[in-house]
Scaffold this active site. Structure first.
Site, PDB file in Angstrom:
ATOM      1  N   GLU A  75       0.844  -1.206   0.000  1.00  0.00           N
ATOM      2  CA  GLU A  75       0.000   0.000   0.000  1.00  0.00           C
ATOM      3  C   GLU A  75       0.876   1.251   0.000  1.00  0.00           C
ATOM      4  O   GLU A  75       0.473   2.300   0.522  1.00  0.00           O
ATOM      5  CB  GLU A  75      -0.944  -0.017   1.216  1.00  0.00           C
ATOM      6  CG  GLU A  75      -2.157   0.881   1.046  1.00  0.00           C
ATOM      7  CD  GLU A  75      -3.099   0.867   2.245  1.00  0.00           C
ATOM      8  OE1 GLU A  75      -4.113   1.582   2.189  1.00  0.00           O
ATOM      9  OE2 GLU A  75      -2.821   0.155   3.233  1.00  0.00           O
ATOM     10  N   ASP A  79      -3.212   5.748   0.143  1.00  0.00           N
ATOM     11  CA  ASP A  79      -4.262   5.134   0.951  1.00  0.00           C
ATOM     12  C   ASP A  79      -5.243   4.376   0.059  1.00  0.00           C
ATOM     13  O   ASP A  79      -5.792   4.934  -0.903  1.00  0.00           O
ATOM     14  CB  ASP A  79      -4.988   6.232   1.725  1.00  0.00           C
ATOM     15  CG  ASP A  79      -5.918   5.671   2.790  1.00  0.00           C
ATOM     16  OD1 ASP A  79      -5.890   4.443   3.018  1.00  0.00           O
ATOM     17  OD2 ASP A  79      -6.652   6.469   3.391  1.00  0.00           O
ATOM     18  N   GLU A 162      -8.663  -2.029   6.480  1.00  0.00           N
ATOM     19  CA  GLU A 162      -8.612  -1.932   5.023  1.00  0.00           C
ATOM     20  C   GLU A 162      -7.581  -2.887   4.437  1.00  0.00           C
ATOM     21  O   GLU A 162      -7.820  -3.525   3.399  1.00  0.00           O
ATOM     22  CB  GLU A 162      -8.279  -0.495   4.615  1.00  0.00           C
ATOM     23  CG  GLU A 162      -9.398   0.494   4.922  1.00  0.00           C
ATOM     24  CD  GLU A 162      -8.996   1.927   4.666  1.00  0.00           C
ATOM     25  OE1 GLU A 162      -9.848   2.827   4.846  1.00  0.00           O
ATOM     26  OE2 GLU A 162      -7.824   2.167   4.277  1.00  0.00           O
ATOM     27  N   GLU A 190       6.050  -7.850  16.828  1.00  0.00           N
ATOM     28  CA  GLU A 190       5.743  -8.367  18.160  1.00  0.00           C
ATOM     29  C   GLU A 190       4.852  -7.389  18.919  1.00  0.00           C
ATOM     30  O   GLU A 190       4.968  -6.167  18.757  1.00  0.00           O
ATOM     31  CB  GLU A 190       7.043  -8.601  18.939  1.00  0.00           C
ATOM     32  CG  GLU A 190       7.925  -9.642  18.275  1.00  0.00           C
ATOM     33  CD  GLU A 190       9.347  -9.675  18.787  1.00  0.00           C
ATOM     34  OE1 GLU A 190      10.003 -10.716  18.651  1.00  0.00           O
ATOM     35  OE2 GLU A 190       9.812  -8.641  19.310  1.00  0.00           O
ATOM     36  N   LYS A 307       2.493 -12.388  18.211  1.00  0.00           N
ATOM     37  CA  LYS A 307       3.753 -12.810  18.824  1.00  0.00           C
ATOM     38  C   LYS A 307       4.091 -11.973  20.054  1.00  0.00           C
ATOM     39  O   LYS A 307       3.903 -10.758  20.064  1.00  0.00           O
ATOM     40  CB  LYS A 307       4.895 -12.701  17.806  1.00  0.00           C
ATOM     41  CG  LYS A 307       6.232 -13.270  18.291  1.00  0.00           C
ATOM     42  CD  LYS A 307       7.385 -12.914  17.383  1.00  0.00           C
ATOM     43  CE  LYS A 307       7.213 -13.458  15.985  1.00  0.00           C
ATOM     44  NZ  LYS A 307       8.435 -13.203  15.162  1.00  0.00           N
ATOM     45  N   GLU A 389       9.447 -19.928  18.666  1.00  0.00           N
ATOM     46  CA  GLU A 389      10.436 -19.420  17.723  1.00  0.00           C
ATOM     47  C   GLU A 389      11.762 -19.250  18.453  1.00  0.00           C
ATOM     48  O   GLU A 389      11.793 -19.098  19.674  1.00  0.00           O
ATOM     49  CB  GLU A 389      10.032 -18.036  17.182  1.00  0.00           C
ATOM     50  CG  GLU A 389       9.303 -18.034  15.880  1.00  0.00           C
ATOM     51  CD  GLU A 389       9.018 -16.620  15.384  1.00  0.00           C
ATOM     52  OE1 GLU A 389       9.741 -15.686  15.782  1.00  0.00           O
ATOM     53  OE2 GLU A 389       8.081 -16.463  14.610  1.00  0.00           O
ATOM     54  N   ALA A 391      14.856 -16.634  19.153  1.00  0.00           N
ATOM     55  CA  ALA A 391      14.903 -15.176  19.247  1.00  0.00           C
ATOM     56  C   ALA A 391      15.880 -14.577  18.259  1.00  0.00           C
ATOM     57  O   ALA A 391      15.592 -13.561  17.622  1.00  0.00           O
ATOM     58  CB  ALA A 391      15.272 -14.752  20.667  1.00  0.00           C
ATOM     59  N   ARG A 420      16.215 -18.344  10.396  1.00  0.00           N
ATOM     60  CA  ARG A 420      15.491 -17.914   9.226  1.00  0.00           C
ATOM     61  C   ARG A 420      15.960 -18.731   8.065  1.00  0.00           C
ATOM     62  O   ARG A 420      17.087 -19.234   8.061  1.00  0.00           O
ATOM     63  CB  ARG A 420      15.725 -16.409   9.005  1.00  0.00           C
ATOM     64  CG  ARG A 420      14.901 -15.793   7.875  1.00  0.00           C
ATOM     65  CD  ARG A 420      15.014 -14.299   7.886  1.00  0.00           C
ATOM     66  NE  ARG A 420      14.535 -13.654   9.103  1.00  0.00           N
ATOM     67  CZ  ARG A 420      13.269 -13.355   9.343  1.00  0.00           C
ATOM     68  NH1 ARG A 420      12.352 -13.636   8.419  1.00  0.00           N
ATOM     69  NH2 ARG A 420      12.927 -12.784  10.452  1.00  0.00           N
TER      70      ARG A 420
END
Length: 542
Positions: A75, A79, A162, A190, A307, A389, A391, A420
């Site tokens: 986006e 807007d 939206e 988080e 999270k 997960e 950290a 990751r």
């Protein structure tokens, strides 16, 4: 002589094992346990290579890929001017690999936090919607943080609504691919304040800074206090102050002193401030959950989650206990998880790879394992879907994978997401050692071990626990793990728990009264090595 016997069972024999009835320490890995991998933060450019890596993940038992869907990307032009073309192609590639997909509605900035290797700010036009003093965060030092919208800016919920609505419309045809949706609750995705931010001069293991110093924050604090006390007379009586108007209400003017003086812990002002500080996060969570369920439930009918960060490094600080947690907005975990339950949200909690006595944590009053088990028990008590997960974005040692696996398999976690994907493949696209450890440790490959203890004194109160540590003799006090046993019809106590294969454990049994005090213990510095396969037996006597 008292006898304790330990029967170590192979997976083929787990059906005949004795199982604990205590939910936080389940005797077998949850039947619906799933392994997830977090995708790279940045945009994919080599789609063929990306797909090959996803196929390898799928073939190694990974269930789904978790992906940040950056608000600033979709986006960014204005807007309600959405462009989903990149993520539509992304979803097609994930689907063709055989993996499932977990999109994260990432309404935060990428850049500036641990592991961030890209720069995706919030849409620039959003800052024209109101004053930055209402929309952003400001710390004790005066640093203005714009990596997420402040929870007290009311118009944020409409913007998120939206975004969620547009996502549901554009990905309705992928409802068989999408198995869960996560909401970003704040910085780094988080539910928290940006209290520990490098750009604000923070460095581990410092407390971090309170984030209540914009005019918007002060206005919301005053609103909450006025709503609670109604009159200045009642407020002054409670706080021991002589305020003459509501605008004299201020956040702490010295954060360190707020904690070291004990004001944060014992004064009514400190209690009221901290309840408002966390309460603003709870209100924010309730609002985004409401619009997410409105937009997603009828289309996808999948779990929605958020999270909580594992802020562990000041838990045992004698001068300011829990100050890092409090600065982040975590004042009362029970109350926070109550809001997750009310909002019908799953929880992902971080720092599962860390142990209380890891060298990285040892000097800093840190207790990540204790924190993880605390959150797990609270979630289990409330029947909240619990996921884990790591950290830090890379677990580069076997110890961290073992820590994660043991927590996941024994505390009722429904899934684990590895951060990751970037570290799981080398430049040629081949699996790394981290890939192999993920597959071997976080797949369902733990060994169920049955413990039985005889001749326990009258067990009034909490009951009998197996307690100890892993990997090194003589380091188990305080305990790193604690699993509750179940009393059998013959009066003995038993429990079966999943422990990491080929690991050394040290343990003892303790009996606790109703207040949690140890009234009896059995064994001292006893150890054994968990085998990978086969049936073994270890016994000793005292």
């Amino acid at each position: 002589m008292r006898k304790i016997s330990y029967t170590i069972l192979a997976f083929m024999l787990c059906l005949v094992a004795l199982f604990s009835s205590y939910s936080p320490a389940q005797a077998e890995v949850k039947s619906d346990y799933k392994l997830y991998v977090m995708a790279p933060l940045g945009e994919v450019t080599d789609w063929d290579s990306f797909k090959k890596q996803l196929v390898q993940l799928k073939e190694s038992g990974v269930y789904a890929l978790t992906t940040d869907v950056w608000w600033g990307l979709v986006e960014g032009n204005g807007d309600n001017q959405f462009d989903w073309s990149y993520y539509k192609k992304y979803a097609e590639v994930v689907e063709s690999s055989g993996l499932k997909w977990v999109p994260i509605m990432s309404t935060h900035q990428c850049g500036g936090n641990v592991g961030d290797d890209c720069n995706y700010p919030l849409p620039t036009w959003i800052w024209d919607e109101d004053s930055v003093e209402n929309m952003a965060f400001k710390s004790e030092s005066g640093y203005l943080n714009k990596e997420a919208l402040a929870p007290w800016w009311d118009e944020a919920t409409g913007q998120y609504n939206e975004l969620y609505k547009s996502f549901a419309k554009n990905f309705a045809d992928k409802k068989s691919l999408i198995v869960k949706i996560y909401l970003s609750g704040g910085p780094a995705g988080e539910l928290r304040y940006p209290s520990y931010q490098f750009a604000d001069g923070w460095d581990y293991p410092e407390r971090g800074q309170l984030q209540a110093y914009t005019e918007g924050a002060k206005k919301d604090f005053r609103r909450a206090i006025k709503e609670k006390y109604a009159t200045l007379k009642k407020l002054n009586t409670a706080w021991g102050t002589k305020l003459k108007n509501w605008n004299q209400i201020q956040p702490p003017n010295n954060g360190d002193e707020f904690f070291t003086s004990g004001e944060a812990y014992s004064s009514q002002y400190g209690k009221d401030f901290m309840e408002w500080y966390q309460g603003a996060l709870e209100d924010h969570l309730q609002k985004i959950a409401k619009v997410a369920h409105k937009q997603f439930d009828s289309t996808f009918n999948v779990p929605i989650g958020a999270k909580i960060s594992g802020v562990h490094w000041k838990m045992n600080d004698p001068e300011m206990p829990h100050a890092a947690e409090y600065s982040t907005g975590y004042y009362n975990y029970s109350q926070l998880l109550d809001q997750f339950k009310k909002s019908d949200l799953a929880i992902t909690f971080t720092c599962l790879e860390m142990g209380d006595h890891d060298a990285y944590n040892a000097p800093y009053y840190s207790a990540p394992r204790k924190l993880v088990t605390q959150i797990a028990n609270l979630a289990n008590e409330r029947g909240i879907s619990l996921n884990g997960e790591n950290a830090l974005p890379l677990i580069n040692n076997e110890w961290g994978f073992d820590n994660s696996a043991e927590v996941v398999f024994n505390y009722n976690f429904e899934g684990f997401t590895l951060l990751r994907m970037t570290y799981l493949f080398n430049d040629e696209g081949n699996p790394t050692n981290e890939f192999n450890m993920m597959r071997d440790k976080l797949g369902v490959k733990s060994v169920p071990v049955t413990f039985t203890v005889n001749n326990v004194p009258s067990a009034a109160g909490q009951g009998v626990y197996l307690t100890g540590a892993r990997g090194e003799i003589g380091r188990w006090n305080p305990a790193e793990y604690e699993y509750k046993l179940t009393q059998n019809s013959d009066g003995n106590w038993s429990g079966t728990f999943n422990l990491g294969a080929d690991r050394l454990y040290e343990f003892k049994f303790v009996l606790k009264d109703a207040n949690g005090n140890i009234t009896w213990q059995h064994g001292d510095n006893n150890s054994y090595h968990t085998p990978s396969t086969g049936v073994g037996e270890y016994s000793s006597s005292w």
